[in-house]
Scaffold this motif. Structure first.
Motif, PDB file in Angstrom:
ATOM      1  N   SER A   1      22.599  31.996  -7.300  1.00  0.00           N
ATOM      2  CA  SER A   1      21.386  32.634  -7.599  1.00  0.00           C
ATOM      3  C   SER A   1      19.897  31.630  -7.332  1.00  0.00           C
ATOM      4  N   VAL A   2      20.577  30.633  -8.207  1.00  0.00           N
ATOM      5  CA  VAL A   2      19.439  29.463  -8.293  1.00  0.00           C
ATOM      6  C   VAL A   2      19.091  29.053  -6.998  1.00  0.00           C
ATOM      7  N   ARG A   3      19.931  28.872  -6.087  1.00  0.00           N
ATOM      8  CA  ARG A   3      19.834  28.315  -4.731  1.00  0.00           C
ATOM      9  C   ARG A   3      18.719  29.232  -3.958  1.00  0.00           C
ATOM     10  N   ALA A   4      19.153  30.616  -4.118  1.00  0.00           N
ATOM     11  CA  ALA A   4      18.283  31.451  -3.251  1.00  0.00           C
ATOM     12  C   ALA A   4      16.821  31.571  -3.812  1.00  0.00           C
ATOM     13  N   ARG A   5      16.379  31.461  -5.098  1.00  0.00           N
ATOM     14  CA  ARG A   5      15.331  31.442  -5.757  1.00  0.00           C
ATOM     15  C   ARG A   5      14.191  30.000  -5.289  1.00  0.00           C
ATOM     16  N   LEU A   6      15.096  28.703  -5.259  1.00  0.00           N
ATOM     17  CA  LEU A   6      14.777  27.486  -4.641  1.00  0.00           C
ATOM     18  C   LEU A   6      14.433  27.564  -3.238  1.00  0.00           C
ATOM     19  N   ARG A   7      15.283  28.078  -2.388  1.00  0.00           N
ATOM     20  CA  ARG A   7      14.816  28.291  -0.970  1.00  0.00           C
ATOM     21  C   ARG A   7      13.587  29.088  -0.679  1.00  0.00           C
ATOM     22  N   SER A   8      13.456  30.117  -1.655  1.00  0.00           N
ATOM     23  CA  SER A   8      12.273  30.697  -1.645  1.00  0.00           C
ATOM     24  C   SER A   8      10.765  30.104  -1.834  1.00  0.00           C
ATOM     25  N   VAL A   9      11.106  29.075  -2.562  1.00  0.00           N
ATOM     26  CA  VAL A   9      10.114  28.052  -2.850  1.00  0.00           C
ATOM     27  C   VAL A   9       9.862  27.277  -1.341  1.00  0.00           C
ATOM     28  N   PHE A  10      10.706  26.805  -0.939  1.00  0.00           N
ATOM     29  CA  PHE A  10      10.624  26.120   0.421  1.00  0.00           C
ATOM     30  C   PHE A  10      10.045  27.192   1.630  1.00  0.00           C
ATOM     31  N   GLU A  11      10.605  28.504   1.716  1.00  0.00           N
ATOM     32  CA  GLU A  11      10.034  29.252   2.538  1.00  0.00           C
ATOM     33  C   GLU A  11       8.515  29.452   2.349  1.00  0.00           C
ATOM     34  N   ALA A  12       8.065  29.892   1.248  1.00  0.00           N
ATOM     35  CA  ALA A  12       6.770  30.186   1.093  1.00  0.00           C
ATOM     36  C   ALA A  12       6.043  28.715   1.217  1.00  0.00           C
ATOM     37  N   ALA A  13       6.183  27.595   0.896  1.00  0.00           N
ATOM     38  CA  ALA A  13       5.455  26.564   1.259  1.00  0.00           C
ATOM     39  C   ALA A  13       5.489  26.355   2.735  1.00  0.00           C
ATOM     40  N   ASP A  14       6.855  26.317   3.369  1.00  0.00           N
ATOM     41  CA  ASP A  14       6.739  26.178   4.618  1.00  0.00           C
ATOM     42  C   ASP A  14       5.881  27.225   5.354  1.00  0.00           C
ATOM     43  N   GLY A  15       5.695  28.310   4.885  1.00  0.00           N
ATOM     44  CA  GLY A  15       4.871  29.379   5.678  1.00  0.00           C
ATOM     45  C   GLY A  15       3.593  29.399   5.306  1.00  0.00           C
ATOM     46  N   GLY A  16       3.262  28.259   4.493  1.00  0.00           N
ATOM     47  CA  GLY A  16       1.931  28.297   4.250  1.00  0.00           C
ATOM     48  C   GLY A  16       1.001  29.108   3.142  1.00  0.00           C
ATOM     49  N   ASP A  17       1.991  29.510   2.298  1.00  0.00           N
ATOM     50  CA  ASP A  17       1.512  30.451   0.914  1.00  0.00           C
ATOM     51  C   ASP A  17       1.838  29.631  -0.252  1.00  0.00           C
ATOM     52  N   GLU A  18       0.733  28.789  -0.382  1.00  0.00           N
ATOM     53  CA  GLU A  18       0.959  27.872  -1.586  1.00  0.00           C
ATOM     54  C   GLU A  18       0.962  28.568  -3.027  1.00  0.00           C
ATOM     55  N   THR A  19       0.480  29.434  -3.002  1.00  0.00           N
ATOM     56  CA  THR A  19       0.327  30.300  -4.317  1.00  0.00           C
ATOM     57  C   THR A  19       1.622  30.952  -4.651  1.00  0.00           C
ATOM     58  N   LEU A  20       2.214  31.771  -3.577  1.00  0.00           N
ATOM     59  CA  LEU A  20       3.555  31.896  -3.876  1.00  0.00           C
ATOM     60  C   LEU A  20       4.700  31.044  -4.143  1.00  0.00           C
ATOM     61  N   ALA A  21       4.593  29.948  -3.355  1.00  0.00           N
ATOM     62  CA  ALA A  21       5.438  28.576  -3.709  1.00  0.00           C
ATOM     63  C   ALA A  21       5.342  28.270  -5.090  1.00  0.00           C
ATOM     64  N   VAL A  22       4.116  28.434  -5.528  1.00  0.00           N
ATOM     65  CA  VAL A  22       3.901  27.859  -6.992  1.00  0.00           C
ATOM     66  C   VAL A  22       4.370  28.861  -7.844  1.00  0.00           C
TER      67      VAL A  22
END
Length: 209
Positions: free
Chosen positions: A56-77
């Motif tokens: 479960s934590v893994r999925a949430r951490l991957r979402s951080v990387f996906e948001a950052a990789d996609g250029g959505d800095e606010t979502l990543a933060v």
């Protein structure tokens, strides 16, 4: 205070899964314990119940990387902040276990977690480490490998922010694939136009970056 070092905890956990290849190495409590590395005391807290919690934590951490990789800095933060709130840690001074040349304690800062289970402890350290890396180097330093179908997470520490792959192996594989695609295009152009392969190559725009 090199707390950004702990960001590797996040990368290690995220990369236990390769969704595009349908691979998942996080299938047992032993796999959970391996993620802690040299932190044997924390690893011993792990139980079978932590396998599901770690995923479960893994999925949430991957979402951080996906948001950052996609250029959505606010979502990543925002995603990372939610993990920090749920899994807090306390910076503490340590040194009793290490000594300098004179035998004195080698005082240093580290992250102390106060977890109810192994997952909470690991998540706290991973999230805090990732937060330090993000604020020290920038959100755009969190990436996902461009060598499909890999998509492993990585932390870009290059001086010119140029990293695109998780490893040298993936970089080589991507370069070879690009070369072969370019050669196929040259051959197809030669066949379609009746040109020689050398002439087609000379008139084919380079796709190298």
């Amino acid at each position: 205070m090199e707390l950004a070092y702990y960001s590797d905890y996040a990368v290690r956990l995220v990369n236990t899964e390769e969704p595009a290849r349908n691979k998942d190495s996080l299938t047992s409590v032993e796999a959970v314990r391996e993620l802690f590395g040299a932190n044997g005391q924390a690893a011993r807290r792990a139980t079978d119940a932590d396998v599901t919690r770690f995923r479960s934590v893994r999925a949430r951490l991957r979402s951080v990387f996906e948001a950052a990789d996609g250029g959505d800095e606010t979502l990543a933060v925002d995603l990372l902040n939610s993990l920090l709130l749920e899994f807090p840690v306390s910076p503490q001074i340590s040194g009793h276990e290490t000594r300098d040349e004179d035998g004195k304690p080698d005082w240093h800062m580290h992250l102390a977690d106060h977890p109810s289970n192994a997952t909470a402890g690991y998540a706290a350290i991973a999230a805090m480490g990732l937060a330090f890396h993000l604020t020290s180097y920038g959100v755009d330093r969190l990436g996902l490998c461009e060598a499909a179908p890999c998509r492993n997470a990585y932390l870009d520490t290059s001086t010119n922010r140029s990293r695109r792959y998780c490893s040298d192996r993936c970089a080589t594989r991507a370069n070879v694939a690009a070369y072969r695609a370019r050669k196929r295009l040259e051959t197809e152009r030669a066949a379609d136009t009746g040109l020689s392969a050398e002439t087609a190559q000379a008139t084919t725009p380079s796709t190298e970056r």
